[in-house]
Design an enzyme around this catalytic site. Structure first.
Site, PDB file in Angstrom:
ATOM      1  N   ASP A   1       0.820  -1.207   0.000  1.00 22.70           N
ATOM      2  CA  ASP A   1       0.000   0.000   0.000  1.00 22.70           C
ATOM      3  C   ASP A   1       0.862   1.269   0.000  1.00 22.70           C
ATOM      4  O   ASP A   1       1.909   1.313   0.661  1.00 22.70           O
ATOM      5  CB  ASP A   1      -0.894  -0.005   1.239  1.00 22.70           C
ATOM      6  CG  ASP A   1      -1.976   1.057   1.180  1.00 22.70           C
ATOM      7  OD1 ASP A   1      -2.391   1.425   0.069  1.00 22.70           O
ATOM      8  OD2 ASP A   1      -2.388   1.525   2.253  1.00 22.70           O
ATOM      9  N   GLY A   2       0.403   2.287  -0.719  1.00 23.91           N
ATOM     10  CA  GLY A   2       1.031   3.598  -0.642  1.00 23.91           C
ATOM     11  C   GLY A   2       1.673   4.101  -1.915  1.00 23.91           C
ATOM     12  O   GLY A   2       2.296   5.171  -1.906  1.00 23.91           O
TER      13      GLY A   2
ATOM     14  N   GLY B   1       0.290   5.352  -4.660  1.00 25.99           N
ATOM     15  CA  GLY B   1      -0.304   6.611  -5.110  1.00 25.99           C
ATOM     16  C   GLY B   1       0.109   7.791  -4.253  1.00 25.99           C
ATOM     17  O   GLY B   1       0.458   8.861  -4.767  1.00 25.99           O
TER      18      GLY B   1
ATOM     19  N   TRP C   1       2.783   8.031  -2.426  1.00 22.38           N
ATOM     20  CA  TRP C   1       4.213   8.276  -2.654  1.00 22.38           C
ATOM     21  C   TRP C   1       4.402   9.158  -3.886  1.00 22.38           C
ATOM     22  O   TRP C   1       5.174  10.122  -3.850  1.00 22.38           O
ATOM     23  CB  TRP C   1       4.940   6.952  -2.833  1.00 22.38           C
ATOM     24  CG  TRP C   1       6.408   7.070  -3.107  1.00 22.38           C
ATOM     25  CD1 TRP C   1       7.417   7.127  -2.184  1.00 22.38           C
ATOM     26  CD2 TRP C   1       7.032   7.130  -4.387  1.00 22.38           C
ATOM     27  NE1 TRP C   1       8.633   7.224  -2.812  1.00 22.38           N
ATOM     28  CE2 TRP C   1       8.436   7.228  -4.168  1.00 22.38           C
ATOM     29  CE3 TRP C   1       6.570   7.110  -5.701  1.00 22.38           C
ATOM     30  CZ2 TRP C   1       9.367   7.306  -5.202  1.00 22.38           C
ATOM     31  CZ3 TRP C   1       7.480   7.186  -6.743  1.00 22.38           C
ATOM     32  CH2 TRP C   1       8.857   7.283  -6.496  1.00 22.38           C
TER      33      TRP C   1
ATOM     34  N   HIS D   1       3.132   3.442  -9.106  1.00 27.09           N
ATOM     35  CA  HIS D   1       2.958   2.014  -9.335  1.00 27.09           C
ATOM     36  C   HIS D   1       4.221   1.398  -9.936  1.00 27.09           C
ATOM     37  O   HIS D   1       4.590   0.261  -9.601  1.00 27.09           O
ATOM     38  CB  HIS D   1       1.758   1.771 -10.232  1.00 27.09           C
ATOM     39  CG  HIS D   1       0.438   2.108  -9.585  1.00 27.09           C
ATOM     40  ND1 HIS D   1       0.073   1.610  -8.352  1.00 27.09           N
ATOM     41  CD2 HIS D   1      -0.597   2.896  -9.993  1.00 27.09           C
ATOM     42  CE1 HIS D   1      -1.130   2.075  -8.022  1.00 27.09           C
ATOM     43  NE2 HIS D   1      -1.557   2.851  -9.006  1.00 27.09           N
TER      44      HIS D   1
ATOM     45  N   ASN E   1     -10.393  -2.502  -7.163  1.00 27.38           N
ATOM     46  CA  ASN E   1      -9.575  -1.489  -7.823  1.00 27.38           C
ATOM     47  C   ASN E   1     -10.105  -1.071  -9.198  1.00 27.38           C
ATOM     48  O   ASN E   1      -9.675  -0.051  -9.746  1.00 27.38           O
ATOM     49  CB  ASN E   1      -8.123  -1.960  -7.971  1.00 27.38           C
ATOM     50  CG  ASN E   1      -7.358  -1.970  -6.672  1.00 27.38           C
ATOM     51  OD1 ASN E   1      -6.363  -2.683  -6.529  1.00 27.38           O
ATOM     52  ND2 ASN E   1      -7.800  -1.182  -5.686  1.00 27.38           N
TER      53      ASN E   1
ATOM     54  N   ARG F   1     -11.263   2.555  -9.636  1.00 30.16           N
ATOM     55  CA  ARG F   1     -10.346   3.692  -9.723  1.00 30.16           C
ATOM     56  C   ARG F   1     -10.499   4.387 -11.078  1.00 30.16           C
ATOM     57  O   ARG F   1     -11.106   3.840 -12.003  1.00 30.16           O
ATOM     58  CB  ARG F   1      -8.905   3.210  -9.528  1.00 30.16           C
ATOM     59  CG  ARG F   1      -8.640   2.725  -8.106  1.00 30.16           C
ATOM     60  CD  ARG F   1      -7.182   2.394  -7.878  1.00 30.16           C
ATOM     61  NE  ARG F   1      -6.937   2.055  -6.481  1.00 30.16           N
ATOM     62  CZ  ARG F   1      -5.737   1.812  -5.981  1.00 30.16           C
ATOM     63  NH1 ARG F   1      -4.660   1.871  -6.755  1.00 30.16           N
ATOM     64  NH2 ARG F   1      -5.599   1.518  -4.702  1.00 30.16           N
TER      65      ARG F   1
ATOM     66  N   ARG G   1       1.388  -5.042   6.131  1.00 30.28           N
ATOM     67  CA  ARG G   1       0.753  -3.968   5.365  1.00 30.28           C
ATOM     68  C   ARG G   1       1.600  -2.711   5.535  1.00 30.28           C
ATOM     69  O   ARG G   1       1.929  -2.327   6.658  1.00 30.28           O
ATOM     70  CB  ARG G   1      -0.673  -3.676   5.829  1.00 30.28           C
ATOM     71  CG  ARG G   1      -1.341  -2.650   4.893  1.00 30.28           C
ATOM     72  CD  ARG G   1      -2.649  -2.116   5.409  1.00 30.28           C
ATOM     73  NE  ARG G   1      -3.189  -1.174   4.426  1.00 30.28           N
ATOM     74  CZ  ARG G   1      -4.295  -1.350   3.730  1.00 30.28           C
ATOM     75  NH1 ARG G   1      -5.024  -2.424   3.903  1.00 30.28           N
ATOM     76  NH2 ARG G   1      -4.689  -0.444   2.856  1.00 30.28           N
TER      77      ARG G   1
END
Length: 233
Positions: A22-23, A25, A27, A39, A70, A73, A179
């Site tokens: 996770d993270g 986007g 970042w 990604h 997802n 999105r 996670r």
């Protein structure tokens, strides 16, 4: 009933590690970059941590790459993700063969571009002989969807019979679920398999999750006492 893969007592190193990556986007957005760049950075980290997992004695690694939710999105983000998956399969499958990694995709293949499904099957076939690590990629995956799909075919026989209907019946239960990004939820991930998994929530956004962070999570697992519903002696 199939026993969980770990033993009670001092845990040592986990055999199977599952990660919610996770993270990506956040970042990218924190750096003023398109989400797609997050990604891509995250995919690079997956490859790096897979190599680390082999060196650290992990036998199975599962990563959550794209969930059944997802699809909601933005369309441009989904298109970019699908293009990246396709390109990564082409580029990385020969590397996985060379490194002895066996890749398996778990999730629903219905609704996925048939050309991408063909590439997934090709990658699984090419890497089938790998014995250094089994690398599960949860793609178009949802824990509830997996249970529903198995239940639709289940006609009795207990837990072992039900497990045989899951997407990867030979997968051992994860000893450790990680996670990243500081979020503290399991987000519909491996709901059946993680019934007794130890959980570590890491503060790093996934593209920042380096080997030191990975080792820290493995070390935290080593301090846990696993009882699987029993009582500590």
């Amino acid at each position: 009933m199939t026993a969980p893969s770990g033993d009670a007592g001092a845990s040592g190193r986990p055999r199977h590690v599952a990660i919610i990556t996770d993270g990506n986007g956040r970042w990218a957005q924190s750096r003023g970059l398109p989400v797609a760049e997050g990604h891509r950075a995250g995919a690079d980290v997956v490859r790096a941590r897979l190599r680390d997992a082999v060196e650290l004695g992990v036998e199975e690694l599962t990563v959550f790459s794209f969930s059944t939710e997802n699809w909601s999105r933005p369309e441009h983000e989904v298109r970019a993700l699908m293009a990246m998956f396709s390109e990564r399969i082409d580029r990385e499958t020969p590397e996985l063969v060379e490194e002895g990694a066996r890749m398996r995709f778990i999730g629903r293949r219905e609704g996925v571009d048939p050309r991408l499904v063909e590439k997934m099957a090709w990658a699984e076939e090419q890497t089938a002989g790998g014995d250094a690590i089994t690398f599960y990629v949860a793609f178009n995956y949802g824990g509830r969807a997996e249970i529903l799909d198995a239940a639709a075919k289940y006609d009795g026989g207990g837990e072992d019979a039900f497990r045989s209907l899951l997407y990867a019946p030979d997968m051992t239960d994860p000893d450790l679920l990680i996670r990243t990004s500081g979020e503290q939820r399991i987000s519909n991930y491996l709901l059946w398999q993680c019934a007794y998994s130890e959980i570590v929530f890491a503060p790093e956004l996934w593209p920042e999750f380096d080997r030191a962070a990975f080792e820290r999570c493995l070390d935290a697992y080593g301090t846990r006492q696993r009882r699987f519903g029993g009582r500590e002696a």
